[in-house]
Design a protein around this motif. Structure first.
Motif, PDB file in Angstrom:
ATOM      1  N   THR A   1      18.455  20.031 -14.343  1.00  0.00           N
ATOM      2  CA  THR A   1      19.534  20.063 -13.346  1.00  0.00           C
ATOM      3  C   THR A   1      19.832  18.661 -12.823  1.00  0.00           C
ATOM      4  OG1 THR A   1      18.112  20.255 -11.379  1.00  0.00           O
ATOM      5  CG2 THR A   1      18.611  22.305 -12.561  1.00  0.00           C
ATOM      6  N   ASN A   2      20.851  18.590 -11.969  1.00  0.00           N
ATOM      7  CA  ASN A   2      21.119  17.325 -11.264  1.00  0.00           C
ATOM      8  C   ASN A   2      20.533  17.360  -9.850  1.00  0.00           C
ATOM      9  OD1 ASN A   2      22.909  19.064 -10.052  1.00  0.00           O
ATOM     10  ND2 ASN A   2      24.765  17.975 -10.665  1.00  0.00           N
ATOM     11  N   GLY A   3      19.544  18.232  -9.672  1.00  0.00           N
ATOM     12  CA  GLY A   3      18.796  18.294  -8.417  1.00  0.00           C
ATOM     13  C   GLY A   3      17.328  18.048  -8.695  1.00  0.00           C
ATOM     14  N   SER A   4      16.473  18.410  -7.739  1.00  0.00           N
ATOM     15  CA  SER A   4      15.033  18.167  -7.933  1.00  0.00           C
ATOM     16  C   SER A   4      14.318  19.467  -8.285  1.00  0.00           C
ATOM     17  CB  SER A   4      14.428  17.517  -6.693  1.00  0.00           C
ATOM     18  OG  SER A   4      14.845  18.197  -5.544  1.00  0.00           O
ATOM     19  N   ILE A   5      14.870  20.148  -9.310  1.00  0.00           N
ATOM     20  CA  ILE A   5      14.312  21.428  -9.751  1.00  0.00           C
ATOM     21  C   ILE A   5      14.529  21.573 -11.253  1.00  0.00           C
ATOM     22  CG2 ILE A   5      16.421  22.817  -9.379  1.00  0.00           C
ATOM     23  CD1 ILE A   5      14.557  24.851  -7.963  1.00  0.00           C
ATOM     24  N   ILE A   6      13.515  22.105 -11.939  1.00  0.00           N
ATOM     25  CA  ILE A   6      13.600  22.399 -13.378  1.00  0.00           C
ATOM     26  C   ILE A   6      13.118  23.830 -13.545  1.00  0.00           C
ATOM     27  CG2 ILE A   6      12.758  21.756 -15.685  1.00  0.00           C
ATOM     28  CD1 ILE A   6      11.952  18.995 -14.335  1.00  0.00           C
ATOM     29  N   ARG A   7      13.776  24.592 -14.410  1.00  0.00           N
ATOM     30  CA  ARG A   7      13.385  25.993 -14.583  1.00  0.00           C
ATOM     31  C   ARG A   7      12.961  26.274 -16.026  1.00  0.00           C
ATOM     32  NH1 ARG A   7      14.245  28.322  -9.887  1.00  0.00           N
ATOM     33  NH2 ARG A   7      15.990  27.654  -8.579  1.00  0.00           N
ATOM     34  N   LEU A   8      11.951  27.128 -16.165  1.00  0.00           N
ATOM     35  CA  LEU A   8      11.495  27.592 -17.470  1.00  0.00           C
ATOM     36  C   LEU A   8      11.721  29.099 -17.526  1.00  0.00           C
ATOM     37  CD1 LEU A   8      10.000  26.473 -20.058  1.00  0.00           C
ATOM     38  CD2 LEU A   8       7.914  27.439 -19.069  1.00  0.00           C
ATOM     39  N   VAL A   9      12.392  29.541 -18.618  1.00  0.00           N
ATOM     40  CA  VAL A   9      12.807  30.935 -18.737  1.00  0.00           C
ATOM     41  C   VAL A   9      12.309  31.492 -20.071  1.00  0.00           C
ATOM     42  CG1 VAL A   9      14.852  32.433 -18.877  1.00  0.00           C
ATOM     43  CG2 VAL A   9      14.868  30.480 -17.344  1.00  0.00           C
TER      44      VAL A   9
ATOM     45  N   LYS B   1      19.826  11.361  -5.960  1.00  0.00           N
ATOM     46  CA  LYS B   1      21.096  10.735  -6.309  1.00  0.00           C
ATOM     47  C   LYS B   1      22.048  11.698  -7.017  1.00  0.00           C
ATOM     48  CE  LYS B   1      19.678   5.892  -6.433  1.00  0.00           C
ATOM     49  NZ  LYS B   1      18.511   6.065  -5.587  1.00  0.00           N
ATOM     50  N   GLY B   2      21.623  12.943  -7.200  1.00  0.00           N
ATOM     51  CA  GLY B   2      22.492  13.937  -7.838  1.00  0.00           C
ATOM     52  C   GLY B   2      22.802  13.623  -9.291  1.00  0.00           C
ATOM     53  N   ILE B   3      21.859  12.966  -9.987  1.00  0.00           N
ATOM     54  CA  ILE B   3      22.111  12.621 -11.387  1.00  0.00           C
ATOM     55  C   ILE B   3      21.437  13.642 -12.307  1.00  0.00           C
ATOM     56  CG2 ILE B   3      22.422  10.158 -10.958  1.00  0.00           C
ATOM     57  CD1 ILE B   3      19.579   9.688 -11.978  1.00  0.00           C
ATOM     58  N   ALA B   4      21.979  13.747 -13.525  1.00  0.00           N
ATOM     59  CA  ALA B   4      21.418  14.676 -14.507  1.00  0.00           C
ATOM     60  C   ALA B   4      20.146  14.064 -15.078  1.00  0.00           C
ATOM     61  CB  ALA B   4      22.439  14.932 -15.613  1.00  0.00           C
ATOM     62  N   ILE B   5      19.000  14.547 -14.618  1.00  0.00           N
ATOM     63  CA  ILE B   5      17.716  14.027 -15.098  1.00  0.00           C
ATOM     64  C   ILE B   5      17.203  14.942 -16.203  1.00  0.00           C
ATOM     65  CG2 ILE B   5      15.284  13.758 -14.454  1.00  0.00           C
ATOM     66  CD1 ILE B   5      16.164  12.558 -11.845  1.00  0.00           C
ATOM     67  N   GLU B   6      16.886  14.331 -17.339  1.00  0.00           N
ATOM     68  CA  GLU B   6      16.445  15.104 -18.495  1.00  0.00           C
ATOM     69  C   GLU B   6      15.007  15.588 -18.318  1.00  0.00           C
ATOM     70  OE1 GLU B   6      16.628  14.667 -23.312  1.00  0.00           O
ATOM     71  OE2 GLU B   6      16.138  12.854 -22.176  1.00  0.00           O
TER      72      GLU B   6
ATOM     73  N   GLU C   1      22.184  28.691  -8.868  1.00  0.00           N
ATOM     74  CA  GLU C   1      21.647  27.521  -8.160  1.00  0.00           C
ATOM     75  C   GLU C   1      22.514  27.220  -6.947  1.00  0.00           C
ATOM     76  OE1 GLU C   1      18.826  26.320  -8.948  1.00  0.00           O
ATOM     77  OE2 GLU C   1      18.581  27.066 -10.980  1.00  0.00           O
ATOM     78  N   LYS C   2      21.863  27.040  -5.803  1.00  0.00           N
ATOM     79  CA  LYS C   2      22.618  26.745  -4.581  1.00  0.00           C
ATOM     80  C   LYS C   2      22.784  25.237  -4.379  1.00  0.00           C
ATOM     81  CE  LYS C   2      22.384  31.060  -2.604  1.00  0.00           C
ATOM     82  NZ  LYS C   2      22.049  31.812  -3.794  1.00  0.00           N
ATOM     83  N   GLU C   3      21.744  24.490  -4.759  1.00  0.00           N
ATOM     84  CA  GLU C   3      21.700  23.065  -4.402  1.00  0.00           C
ATOM     85  C   GLU C   3      22.147  22.145  -5.530  1.00  0.00           C
ATOM     86  OE1 GLU C   3      20.368  22.248  -1.233  1.00  0.00           O
ATOM     87  OE2 GLU C   3      20.363  24.420  -0.933  1.00  0.00           O
ATOM     88  N   CYS C   4      22.260  22.663  -6.765  1.00  0.00           N
ATOM     89  CA  CYS C   4      22.495  21.767  -7.901  1.00  0.00           C
ATOM     90  C   CYS C   4      23.169  22.519  -9.045  1.00  0.00           C
ATOM     91  CB  CYS C   4      21.177  21.157  -8.375  1.00  0.00           C
ATOM     92  SG  CYS C   4      19.933  22.398  -8.816  1.00  0.00           S
ATOM     93  N   ASP C   5      23.508  21.772 -10.096  1.00  0.00           N
ATOM     94  CA  ASP C   5      24.093  22.353 -11.308  1.00  0.00           C
ATOM     95  C   ASP C   5      23.107  22.236 -12.458  1.00  0.00           C
ATOM     96  OD1 ASP C   5      26.695  22.723 -10.140  1.00  0.00           O
ATOM     97  OD2 ASP C   5      27.015  20.561 -10.362  1.00  0.00           O
ATOM     98  N   TRP C   6      23.168  23.210 -13.384  1.00  0.00           N
ATOM     99  CA  TRP C   6      22.444  23.070 -14.641  1.00  0.00           C
ATOM    100  C   TRP C   6      23.109  21.959 -15.449  1.00  0.00           C
ATOM    101  CZ3 TRP C   6      22.089  28.854 -16.616  1.00  0.00           C
ATOM    102  CH2 TRP C   6      21.259  29.579 -15.739  1.00  0.00           C
ATOM    103  N   THR C   7      22.309  21.042 -15.969  1.00  0.00           N
ATOM    104  CA  THR C   7      22.871  19.929 -16.747  1.00  0.00           C
ATOM    105  C   THR C   7      22.287  19.833 -18.152  1.00  0.00           C
ATOM    106  OG1 THR C   7      21.250  18.459 -15.699  1.00  0.00           O
ATOM    107  CG2 THR C   7      23.459  18.530 -14.728  1.00  0.00           C
TER     108      THR C   7
END
Length: 315
Positions: A214-222, A240-245, A193-199
């Motif tokens: 993540t703490n960005g505006s992206i969610i990944r399904l693997v 806001k860079g917060i860890a959104i569930e 991830e370039k813009e955020c961290d996995w949370t």
């Protein structure tokens, strides 16, 4: 439980709002039976809700140590949580008399992931000290220690036979619980991830996929078997860079996420399409969203806790 289809999902409305907290709710967890929900907040309060009655049952304070990453354990009226003050010890709490049963010391920096085995009294914790620790609730001593190359996120699979560790926002390592000391049996390398961290990391209930929040505006399904990227969910706000569930529905068909604009976003897990955006008038960013494992109930939390119910019958 009636079947979740797009029409039912779009019909969800807030049925009850609780305003017990004075600061943001940072973690929530349903009991496996779905009958109760536990939450913790940055105001150092633990609140337990009755999901059948839609009422608040118990409030417990954790003023001394603070509280985050709360989880019910398998024993009735007990929970584990990480600390936000004093040190980074994990604490095992009896909720009916507000007494600590056991402490789990070892981490030297903030604990950022905590998950309980779905089948036994073991749990995993991961920290910014770049370690993942395996514990047994009956012993204060760490049962296993894994040194990693970066920030971890962790999850058990639904059978409790393996666990996944997401490391450094770029790889997922799968471990067999019976032989975790031998290292991971497979490692999936993803683009960092370039813009955020996995949370956060979660397995779907059918065990086929893993959801990375993540703490960005992206969610990944693997894909859980091959590590193949399946979907990327976007369009929810996180400025806001917060860890959104992000969470699965119990049937693994839908993905729910909060956002900093106070709305709940819903996608179809198979197609990646946005199903709807649910507006429940949350006055602040929604950090926590989970679907009840047994009842047709969605919970979302900012500083307030909201219970959502569908407003149409089965279609």
């Amino acid at each position: 439980m009636m079947k979740l289809v797009d029409q039912v999902v779009r019909s969800f409305k807030v049925a009850k709002v609780f305003r017990e907290n004075t600061d943001k709710i940072n973690s929530i967890d349903f009991s496996p039976s779905g009958e109760t929900l536990i939450s913790c907040s940055e105001d150092d309060q633990i609140v337990i809700y009755d999901c059948e009655k839609g009422t608040q049952m118990i409030t417990v304070n954790s003023k001394k140590y603070g509280v985050d990453l709360i989880h019910f354990t398998h024993a009735k009226n007990t929970a584990i949580h990480s600390s936000t003050k004093v040190d980074d010890t994990i604490r095992y709490l009896s909720l009916h008399d507000n007494k600590y049963i056991r402490y789990f010391p070892g981490h030297t920096k903030k604990v950022v992931t905590l998950c309980l085995s779905p089948v036994e009294d073991t749990f995993l914790s991961g920290s910014l000290d770049k370690t993942l620790r395996l514990w047994d609730l009956r012993s204060p001593n760490c049962q296993g220690l894994m040194h990693l190359s970066g920030r971890p996120v962790a999850a058990y699979d639904p059978e409790g036979l393996i666990f996944a560790a997401g490391v450094n926002s770029e790889s997922i390592k799968l471990y067999d619980l019976r032989s975790f000391d031998k290292g991971p049996f497979v490692t999936f390398k993803l683009n960092q991830e370039k813009e955020c961290d996995w949370t956060g990391l979660k397995f779907s209930r059918d065990g086929k996929t893993m959801l990375i929040s993540t703490n960005g505006s992206i969610i990944r399904l693997v894909d859980a078997y091959h590590g193949t990227p399946l979907q990327t969910f976007t369009g929810h706000l996180n400025n806001k860079g917060i860890a959104i569930e992000a969470s699965f529905s119990p049937d693994s068909q839908y993905i729910f996420s909060g956002s900093t604009d106070g709305r709940v976003h819903v996608w179809n897990a198979d197609t990646g399409y946005k199903v709807c955006v649910l507006n429940g008038d949350h006055p602040a960013p929604i950090q926590c969203v989970q679907f009840n494992p047994k009842y047709m109930l969605l919970a979302s939390a900012c500083t307030n806790m909201a219970f959502w119910l569908p407003t149409i019958d089965d279609v």
